[in-house]
Scaffold this motif. Structure first.
Motif, PDB file in Angstrom:
ATOM      1  N   PRO A  81      10.795 -11.447  -3.576  1.00 57.71           N
ATOM      2  CA  PRO A  81      10.386 -10.688  -4.776  1.00 57.71           C
ATOM      3  C   PRO A  81      10.809  -9.240  -4.656  1.00 57.71           C
ATOM      4  CG  PRO A  81       8.514 -11.062  -3.336  1.00 57.71           C
ATOM      5  CD  PRO A  81       9.655 -11.851  -2.764  1.00 57.71           C
ATOM      6  N   PRO A  82      11.146  -8.572  -5.781  1.00 53.80           N
ATOM      7  CA  PRO A  82      11.521  -7.147  -5.738  1.00 53.80           C
ATOM      8  C   PRO A  82      10.313  -6.291  -5.398  1.00 53.80           C
ATOM      9  CG  PRO A  82      11.303  -7.886  -7.994  1.00 53.80           C
ATOM     10  CD  PRO A  82      11.170  -9.109  -7.142  1.00 53.80           C
ATOM     11  N   PHE A  83      10.588  -5.052  -5.076  1.00 56.96           N
ATOM     12  CA  PHE A  83       9.499  -4.134  -4.722  1.00 56.96           C
ATOM     13  C   PHE A  83       8.655  -3.810  -5.968  1.00 56.96           C
ATOM     14  CE2 PHE A  83       7.934   0.250  -4.539  1.00 56.96           C
ATOM     15  CZ  PHE A  83       7.096   0.140  -3.445  1.00 56.96           C
ATOM     16  N   VAL A  84       7.341  -3.995  -5.875  1.00 62.28           N
ATOM     17  CA  VAL A  84       6.404  -3.727  -6.972  1.00 62.28           C
ATOM     18  C   VAL A  84       5.408  -2.686  -6.498  1.00 62.28           C
ATOM     19  CG1 VAL A  84       4.685  -4.671  -8.529  1.00 62.28           C
ATOM     20  CG2 VAL A  84       6.665  -6.056  -7.878  1.00 62.28           C
ATOM     21  N   LYS A  85       5.326  -1.582  -7.226  1.00 62.12           N
ATOM     22  CA  LYS A  85       4.395  -0.534  -6.860  1.00 62.12           C
ATOM     23  C   LYS A  85       2.984  -0.919  -7.292  1.00 62.12           C
ATOM     24  CE  LYS A  85       3.401   4.371  -7.411  1.00 62.12           C
ATOM     25  NZ  LYS A  85       3.761   5.626  -8.092  1.00 62.12           N
ATOM     26  N   LEU A  86       2.039  -0.761  -6.414  1.00 61.39           N
ATOM     27  CA  LEU A  86       0.645  -1.076  -6.705  1.00 61.39           C
ATOM     28  C   LEU A  86       0.053   0.053  -7.549  1.00 61.39           C
ATOM     29  CD1 LEU A  86      -1.722  -3.015  -6.220  1.00 61.39           C
ATOM     30  CD2 LEU A  86      -2.300  -1.664  -4.201  1.00 61.39           C
ATOM     31  N   GLN A  87      -0.260  -0.243  -8.789  1.00 67.61           N
ATOM     32  CA  GLN A  87      -0.749   0.791  -9.700  1.00 67.61           C
ATOM     33  C   GLN A  87      -2.235   1.076  -9.503  1.00 67.61           C
ATOM     34  OE1 GLN A  87       1.111   2.542 -11.699  1.00 67.61           O
ATOM     35  NE2 GLN A  87       3.024   1.424 -11.440  1.00 67.61           N
ATOM     36  N   LYS A  88      -3.059   0.037  -9.547  1.00 66.69           N
ATOM     37  CA  LYS A  88      -4.510   0.217  -9.438  1.00 66.69           C
ATOM     38  C   LYS A  88      -4.940  -0.093  -8.006  1.00 66.69           C
ATOM     39  CE  LYS A  88      -5.444  -0.723 -14.275  1.00 66.69           C
ATOM     40  NZ  LYS A  88      -6.181  -1.535 -15.263  1.00 66.69           N
ATOM     41  N   ASN A  89      -4.843   0.907  -7.174  1.00 70.20           N
ATOM     42  CA  ASN A  89      -5.206   0.724  -5.775  1.00 70.20           C
ATOM     43  C   ASN A  89      -6.653   1.136  -5.551  1.00 70.20           C
ATOM     44  OD1 ASN A  89      -5.039   3.438  -6.085  1.00 70.20           O
ATOM     45  ND2 ASN A  89      -3.176   3.682  -4.861  1.00 70.20           N
ATOM     46  N   LYS A  90      -7.034   1.248  -4.299  1.00 73.52           N
ATOM     47  CA  LYS A  90      -8.419   1.568  -3.959  1.00 73.52           C
ATOM     48  C   LYS A  90      -8.808   2.953  -4.461  1.00 73.52           C
ATOM     49  CE  LYS A  90     -11.609   1.709  -0.054  1.00 73.52           C
ATOM     50  NZ  LYS A  90     -11.754   1.564   1.408  1.00 73.52           N
ATOM     51  N   ALA A  91      -7.883   3.910  -4.375  1.00 73.46           N
ATOM     52  CA  ALA A  91      -8.167   5.271  -4.835  1.00 73.46           C
ATOM     53  C   ALA A  91      -8.439   5.298  -6.343  1.00 73.46           C
ATOM     54  CB  ALA A  91      -7.006   6.190  -4.492  1.00 73.46           C
TER      55      ALA A  91
END
Length: 307
Positions: A16-26
């Protein structure tokens, strides 16, 4: 060997391509829940803040709002001010009160909104003791004027229009209620740009068009045209007008009489609530003894039917 190593380090086509995690713990730690009425889509807090915030040098002087709301069958006009505990209503008027003043049908149209605004204005001025000093503009000619302060006397009662979530399009009924309140003697800051009959190109207001709307002229005109084109549809659409005996030529006199009646007696009269005993819709539950006796009666009735 170099070629083999290069081929071995190439990622597979199925990865799979790189996917940025938008809704993280912060994100979730910093998330703030919106106000309940914002979540329900009922209150525009951006507008509300600017309507209720009062200047600090005015101390605890209330900032009044002319709140106009519409339902399918009613028009609500209220004079409201904000407190820490919540909003408080100083005076209110409803279009379902208009039959008392002679308007029996068409309780949600433009002319009814004007009459409801006029009613709440006269009612609140009578409550604060300014009804005799500020009569507003009894002669309706379609012109737009604001209430001005009298010399050597108290300033006019001031309220700001609160439209809620309703679109402020030209000719909207919220401005009918505002016009009625302004003509009734309440100082509501406004201009003529949103009234029916305003020409955006010429930057002028046609006073005759506005006067026609106040007296239900647009309704009368539609009644006449519809009766000529399709009488069956006219009878279906204006069945309540026909039942009440209100014709197109009677509308102006009906609204003019209602305006005079509202100015003569704007005070609200309490409704008489019914004192009839509550009728029970479901059966009263039986106790154990009654249930057993009921079973015995059923058994005895069944045995009797077999004999």
């Amino acid at each position: 060997m170099f070629v083999e190593a290069k081929l071995a380090s190439t990622p597979a086509l199925t990865d799979p391509p790189f996917v940025k995690l938008q809704k993280n713990k912060a994100y979730f730690k910093r998330y703030q829940v919106k106000y309940r009425r914002r979540r329900e889509g009922k209150t525009d807090y951006y507008a509300r803040k600017r309507l209720i915030v009062q200047a600090k040098n005015k101390y605890n002087a209330p900032k009044y709002r002319l709140v106009v709301r519409f339902t399918n069958t009613d028009i609500v006009c209220q004079i409201v001010y904000a407190k820490i505990q919540g909003d408080a209503v100083l005076a209110a008027a409803y279009s379902h009160e208009l039959p008392r003043y002679g308007i029996k049908v068409g309780l949600t149209n433009w002319a009814a909104a004007y009459a409801t605004g006029l009613l709440v204005a006269r009612r609140v001025l009578a409550k604060v003791g300014l009804a005799d000093k500020y009569e507003g503009f009894p002669e309706i000619d379609g012109s737009v004027e604001e209430v001005e302060a009298i010399e050597d006397g108290p300033r006019p009662f001031k309220a700001f229009l609160d439209v809620g979530l309703k679109n402020t399009t030209t000719g909207s009924k919220v401005f009918a209620a505002m016009k009625g309140a302004s003509d009734g003697g309440v100082f509501v800051p406004h201009s003529e740009r949103r009234f029916p009959g305003y020409d955006t190109e010429g930057k002028e207001l046609d006073a005759e068009t506005l006067r026609s709307y106040i007296y239900g002229g647009h309704v009368a005109e539609y009644m006449r045209s519809l009766k000529e084109e399709d009488e069956e549809r006219f009878k279906a659409q204006f069945s309540r007008f026909i039942k009440a005996g209100v014709a197109a030529d009677d509308l102006e006199a009906m609204y003019a009489g209602a305006h005079k009646a509202i100015r003569a007696d704007p005070v609200a009269k309490p409704t008489t609530k019914s004192t009839a005993a509550h009728k029970r819709r479901n059966q009263k539950p039986l106790n154990a003894k009654q249930r057993k006796d009921r079973v015995r009666q059923k058994i005895a009735s069944y045995k009797a039917s077999l004999e």
